[in-house]
Design a protein around this motif. Structure first.
Motif, mmCIF file in Angstrom:
data_model
loop_
_atom_site.group_PDB
_atom_site.id
_atom_site.type_symbol
_atom_site.label_atom_id
_atom_site.label_comp_id
_atom_site.label_asym_id
_atom_site.label_seq_id
_atom_site.Cartn_x
_atom_site.Cartn_y
_atom_site.Cartn_z
ATOM 1 N N ASP A 218 0.835 -1.207 0.000
ATOM 2 C CA ASP A 218 0.000 0.000 0.000
ATOM 3 C C ASP A 218 0.868 1.254 0.000
ATOM 4 O OD1 ASP A 218 -2.695 -1.219 0.231
ATOM 5 O OD2 ASP A 218 -1.961 -1.911 2.167
ATOM 6 N N VAL A 219 1.928 1.232 0.800
ATOM 7 C CA VAL A 219 2.836 2.373 0.853
ATOM 8 C C VAL A 219 3.523 2.562 -0.502
ATOM 9 C CG1 VAL A 219 4.872 3.333 1.991
ATOM 10 C CG2 VAL A 219 3.183 2.064 3.329
ATOM 11 N N VAL A 220 3.921 1.469 -1.108
ATOM 12 C CA VAL A 220 4.564 1.538 -2.423
ATOM 13 C C VAL A 220 3.615 2.146 -3.451
ATOM 14 C CG1 VAL A 220 5.333 0.081 -4.347
ATOM 15 C CG2 VAL A 220 6.274 -0.256 -2.047
ATOM 16 N N ALA A 221 2.360 1.741 -3.423
ATOM 17 C CA ALA A 221 1.382 2.327 -4.338
ATOM 18 C C ALA A 221 1.216 3.824 -4.080
ATOM 19 C CB ALA A 221 0.037 1.610 -4.204
ATOM 20 N N ASP A 222 1.249 4.232 -2.813
ATOM 21 C CA ASP A 222 1.195 5.656 -2.490
ATOM 22 C C ASP A 222 2.392 6.395 -3.090
ATOM 23 O OD1 ASP A 222 -1.084 5.192 -0.996
ATOM 24 O OD2 ASP A 222 -0.058 5.264 0.946
ATOM 25 N N LEU A 223 3.588 5.817 -2.938
ATOM 26 C CA LEU A 223 4.780 6.466 -3.469
ATOM 27 C C LEU A 223 4.704 6.600 -4.982
ATOM 28 C CD1 LEU A 223 7.780 5.012 -1.418
ATOM 29 C CD2 LEU A 223 6.332 6.966 -0.932
ATOM 30 N N ASP A 224 4.128 5.612 -5.630
ATOM 31 C CA ASP A 224 4.017 5.726 -7.078
ATOM 32 C C ASP A 224 2.988 6.784 -7.463
ATOM 33 O OD1 ASP A 224 5.330 4.595 -9.418
ATOM 34 O OD2 ASP A 224 3.302 4.025 -10.044
ATOM 35 N N ASP A 225 1.957 6.954 -6.651
ATOM 36 C CA ASP A 225 1.028 8.064 -6.876
ATOM 37 C C ASP A 225 1.748 9.411 -6.711
ATOM 38 O OD1 ASP A 225 -1.065 6.414 -7.447
ATOM 39 O OD2 ASP A 225 -2.259 6.910 -5.681
ATOM 40 N N VAL A 226 2.621 9.494 -5.716
ATOM 41 C CA VAL A 226 3.397 10.715 -5.530
ATOM 42 C C VAL A 226 4.279 10.967 -6.753
ATOM 43 C CG1 VAL A 226 5.214 11.811 -4.152
ATOM 44 C CG2 VAL A 226 3.350 10.585 -3.012
ATOM 45 N N ARG A 227 4.935 9.916 -7.227
ATOM 46 C CA ARG A 227 5.770 10.069 -8.422
ATOM 47 C C ARG A 227 4.961 10.639 -9.583
ATOM 48 N NH1 ARG A 227 6.100 7.584 -13.066
ATOM 49 N NH2 ARG A 227 4.684 5.903 -12.422
ATOM 50 N N GLN A 228 3.792 10.061 -9.813
ATOM 51 C CA GLN A 228 2.971 10.530 -10.922
ATOM 52 C C GLN A 228 2.508 11.967 -10.699
ATOM 53 O OE1 GLN A 228 -0.107 7.669 -12.123
ATOM 54 N NE2 GLN A 228 1.035 6.100 -10.997
ATOM 55 N N ALA A 229 2.144 12.291 -9.461
ATOM 56 C CA ALA A 229 1.679 13.647 -9.168
ATOM 57 C C ALA A 229 2.787 14.677 -9.365
ATOM 58 C CB ALA A 229 1.144 13.714 -7.743
ATOM 59 N N LEU A 230 4.027 14.246 -9.189
ATOM 60 C CA LEU A 230 5.158 15.131 -9.417
ATOM 61 C C LEU A 230 5.500 15.260 -10.897
ATOM 62 C CD1 LEU A 230 7.468 13.909 -6.509
ATOM 63 C CD2 LEU A 230 6.259 16.101 -6.629
ATOM 64 N N GLY A 231 4.866 14.455 -11.723
ATOM 65 C CA GLY A 231 5.150 14.494 -13.148
ATOM 66 C C GLY A 231 6.459 13.858 -13.522
ATOM 67 N N ALA A 232 6.950 12.936 -12.732
ATOM 68 C CA ALA A 232 8.253 12.314 -12.953
ATOM 69 C C ALA A 232 8.080 10.919 -13.546
ATOM 70 C CB ALA A 232 9.024 12.227 -11.643
ATOM 71 N N GLY A 233 8.680 10.689 -14.691
ATOM 72 C CA GLY A 233 8.666 9.348 -15.249
ATOM 73 C C GLY A 233 9.542 8.402 -14.448
ATOM 74 N N GLN A 234 10.648 8.934 -13.946
ATOM 75 C CA GLN A 234 11.534 8.184 -13.069
ATOM 76 C C GLN A 234 11.829 9.008 -11.822
ATOM 77 O OE1 GLN A 234 15.088 7.073 -15.357
ATOM 78 N NE2 GLN A 234 14.427 4.944 -15.196
ATOM 79 N N VAL A 235 12.105 8.307 -10.735
ATOM 80 C CA VAL A 235 12.550 8.950 -9.500
ATOM 81 C C VAL A 235 13.748 8.186 -8.965
ATOM 82 C CG1 VAL A 235 10.304 9.901 -8.836
ATOM 83 C CG2 VAL A 235 10.919 7.568 -8.126
ATOM 84 N N SER A 236 14.577 8.868 -8.208
ATOM 85 C CA SER A 236 15.563 8.199 -7.376
ATOM 86 C C SER A 236 14.946 8.008 -5.995
ATOM 87 C CB SER A 236 16.845 9.023 -7.290
ATOM 88 O OG SER A 236 17.453 9.124 -8.570
ATOM 89 N N MET A 237 15.509 7.078 -5.225
ATOM 90 C CA MET A 237 14.943 6.771 -3.916
ATOM 91 C C MET A 237 16.063 6.643 -2.891
ATOM 92 S SD MET A 237 11.873 4.078 -4.733
ATOM 93 C CE MET A 237 11.028 4.513 -3.201
ATOM 94 N N TYR A 238 15.748 7.089 -1.675
ATOM 95 C CA TYR A 238 16.691 7.007 -0.562
ATOM 96 C C TYR A 238 15.947 6.430 0.627
ATOM 97 C CZ TYR A 238 20.847 8.331 2.082
ATOM 98 O OH TYR A 238 22.011 8.304 2.816
ATOM 99 N N GLY A 239 16.472 5.364 1.197
ATOM 100 C CA GLY A 239 15.808 4.748 2.341
ATOM 101 C C GLY A 239 16.808 4.270 3.365
ATOM 102 N N GLN A 240 16.347 4.176 4.597
ATOM 103 C CA GLN A 240 17.196 3.728 5.692
ATOM 104 C C GLN A 240 16.438 2.739 6.547
ATOM 105 O OE1 GLN A 240 18.619 6.418 9.124
ATOM 106 N NE2 GLN A 240 20.350 6.431 7.710
ATOM 107 N N SER A 241 17.108 1.661 6.941
ATOM 108 C CA SER A 241 16.561 0.662 7.853
ATOM 109 C C SER A 241 15.211 0.144 7.346
ATOM 110 C CB SER A 241 16.475 1.242 9.269
ATOM 111 O OG SER A 241 16.268 0.242 10.241
ATOM 112 N N TYR A 242 14.136 0.295 8.120
ATOM 113 C CA TYR A 242 12.839 -0.238 7.697
ATOM 114 C C TYR A 242 12.365 0.393 6.386
ATOM 115 C CZ TYR A 242 11.934 -2.977 11.943
ATOM 116 O OH TYR A 242 11.971 -3.915 12.941
#
Length: 497
Positions: free
Chosen positions: A181-205
């Motif tokens: 569900d969180v991943v689907a949210d992030l992809d909605d954010v990507r689309q809302a930003l108008g970005a075909g690709q995004v970079s990602m930064y994550g830590q631990s969990y």
């Protein structure tokens, strides 16, 4: 899984539209995010902007109920070549995620990105926020170690009550809190930003969110940094419980070694064995009579078991421990415990459970939990039972668990993995397992590093590799064997004081 930090303040409404993005391919139609000033003083002081985005409660039913994600953005610097959008995968062990856009000011090579922080669903200031029992982490809880059947029964009743309270608090939301569900949210954010690709930064969990995102949306990924990656083979019964216990115990004893080496400051003893005797005596003392009437063995242990997670906290907690031993006054411990564990953290605790309890099935048979914990406690007596009771609501969680996504990384073109070799929360074995899944990844290991999370504020060795990668996408050469591709020395131990 016990370490919890405070949630951030409420986000502001949004007013200004997002600028151009370095997209690859056409983005799908989606509501645009509007950006405006932040009410959070730290974000506002850093020059960040805040906004919101509505996403489906259930992504399988996009026309149904909605929830609102709180976002922050730290825009790229005009003086740097534009690198596109950097989504920070929410890590619930480090606050809300909402404020993590500020990594754009803390990391080398970060200036070319628009850094986006996201308070994941269920976590304030996103709406609705999940909170189940605000007093659950309060004082005078039963002893973690169930030395009698009555204590064990008390804990089983407590965790059942917590799960029941969560079912009443947000019954609809609880069914849609998985990492997918969180991943689907992030992809909605990507689309809302108008970005075909995004970079990602994550830590631990947060790295597990990245791992699942890269599996489900590999063509939407430009670059990925996984700092202290979760082993996807172990979610979550092993990863959140038993994989951590022995490492936490080891690091706790390393703190004892440091206290002994700094006896001139703390006056607790000059050997690990001497510190262990002092610790055992104080645990026995608060078990027999809680300090200030409120600090029993659970609260005492929880307060000082922050040290295995963050080496930088060793001087702080060394001072707290020494002053308590010298005076017998638990007032300072009470204040520290309240800061780290009490009421403001129920939102974080509930949201973390809502994800980990439903990403994958947990054993229902309490006898299995008991046997596994007894075996773990033989190696990790200070950490095993506390971790088990923190996770035990998952045994009776009131939402159906799914099956974990088989994490595959062959289609992700560029990944940098960072790992402290003595990280207890995400052991090095997990980083090596993740490296095997990503043929286009390189792993940097800090030998002897203890903290859960290599960045930010790493040394020049780490920052050189990370800065090069963020600014150019260049990775260190990958070795043939499944091993670290580049090694950095651990930073010096903190200075006592």
């Amino acid at each position: 899984m016990r370490r919890l930090l405070s949630a951030a303040a409420v986000a502001a409404a949004a007013v200004v539209t997002m600028g151009n993005s370095a997209a690859v391919g056409a983005a799908l139609p989606h509501d645009a995010i509007v950006w405006g000033s932040c009410t959070d003083p730290t974000l506002a002081g850093a020059g960040a902007q805040c906004g919101t985005l509505q996403v489906p409660l259930d992504h399988a039913n996009p026309g149904g109920a909605k929830l609102t994600l709180a976002l922050s953005r730290l825009a790229h610097k005009a003086s740097s070549p534009y690198q596109g959008v950097m989504l920070v995968a929410p890590n619930m062990l480090s606050g809300t995620g909402y404020e993590q856009s500020l990594l754009g000011q803390q990391l080398p090579g970060a200036d070319g990105y628009d850094w986006i922080g996201i308070a994941r669903r269920g976590l304030a200031p996103s709406v609705p926020a999940l909170s189940c029992e605000p007093n659950y982490q309060d004082f005078n809880r039963p002893n973690y170690v169930p030395t009698t059947p009555d204590i064990e029964a008390q804990w089983l009743n407590r965790v059942q009550g917590y799960a029941d309270a969560c079912a009443k608090a947000q019954p609809d939301l609880l069914q849609h809190m998985k990492t997918t569900d969180v991943v689907a949210d992030l992809d909605d954010v990507r689309q809302a930003l108008g970005a075909g690709q995004v970079s990602m930064y994550g830590q631990s969990y947060g790295t597990y969110v990245e791992e699942v995102y890269g599996t489900l949306h590999p063509l939407s990924v430009k670059r990925m940094v996984l700092d202290s990656p979760i082993n996807p083979d172990e979610v979550w019964y092993r990863a959140a419980n038993f994989d951590q216990n022995t490492g936490l115990e080891r690091n706790f004893l390393l703190w004892f070694d440091w206290l002994a080496a700094n006896d001139a400051t703390y006056h607790l003893g000059t050997t690990r064995a001497a510190i262990q005797q002092v610790w055992a005596a104080q645990m026995a003392k608060v078990t027999a009579q809680p300090g200030n009437g409120v600090i029993g063995p659970d609260e005492f242990a929880d307060t000082f078991l922050v040290t295995p997670y963050f080496q930088a906290t060793w001087p702080l907690f060394g001072g707290v421990f020494a002053r308590y031993v010298a005076s017998g006054d638990a007032t300072e411990i009470q204040a520290v415990y309240s800061q780290f564990f009490q009421h403001g953290n129920d939102n974080v605790f509930a949201t973390l459970l809502a994800q980990t309890c439903t990403d994958a099935p947990w054993p229902k048979d309490w006898s299995q939990w008991r046997a596994d914990t007894v075996a773990s406690a033989a190696q990790a007596p200070d950490t095993a039972w506390g971790n088990t009771w923190a996770n035990a609501p998952c045994r009776v969680w009131p939402a159906q668990a799914g099956n974990p996504v088989p994490v595959l990384g062959f289609a992700v073109g560029s990944v940098l993995l960072l790992e402290n070799s003595l990280d207890a929360v995400t052991p090095l074995s997990g980083a090596l397992s993740v490296r095997q899944r990503y043929p286009h990844a390189a792993l940097l290991t800090v030998d002897g590093g203890i903290t859960d999370g290599v960045t930010p504020n790493a040394d020049s060795c780490v920052n050189s590799v990370l800065g090069t990668y963020l600014s150019s996408g260049k990775l260190p050469p990958r070795k043939t064997a499944n091993a670290s591709d580049v090694e950095c020395a651990a930073p010096p131990a903190p200075v006592a004081g």
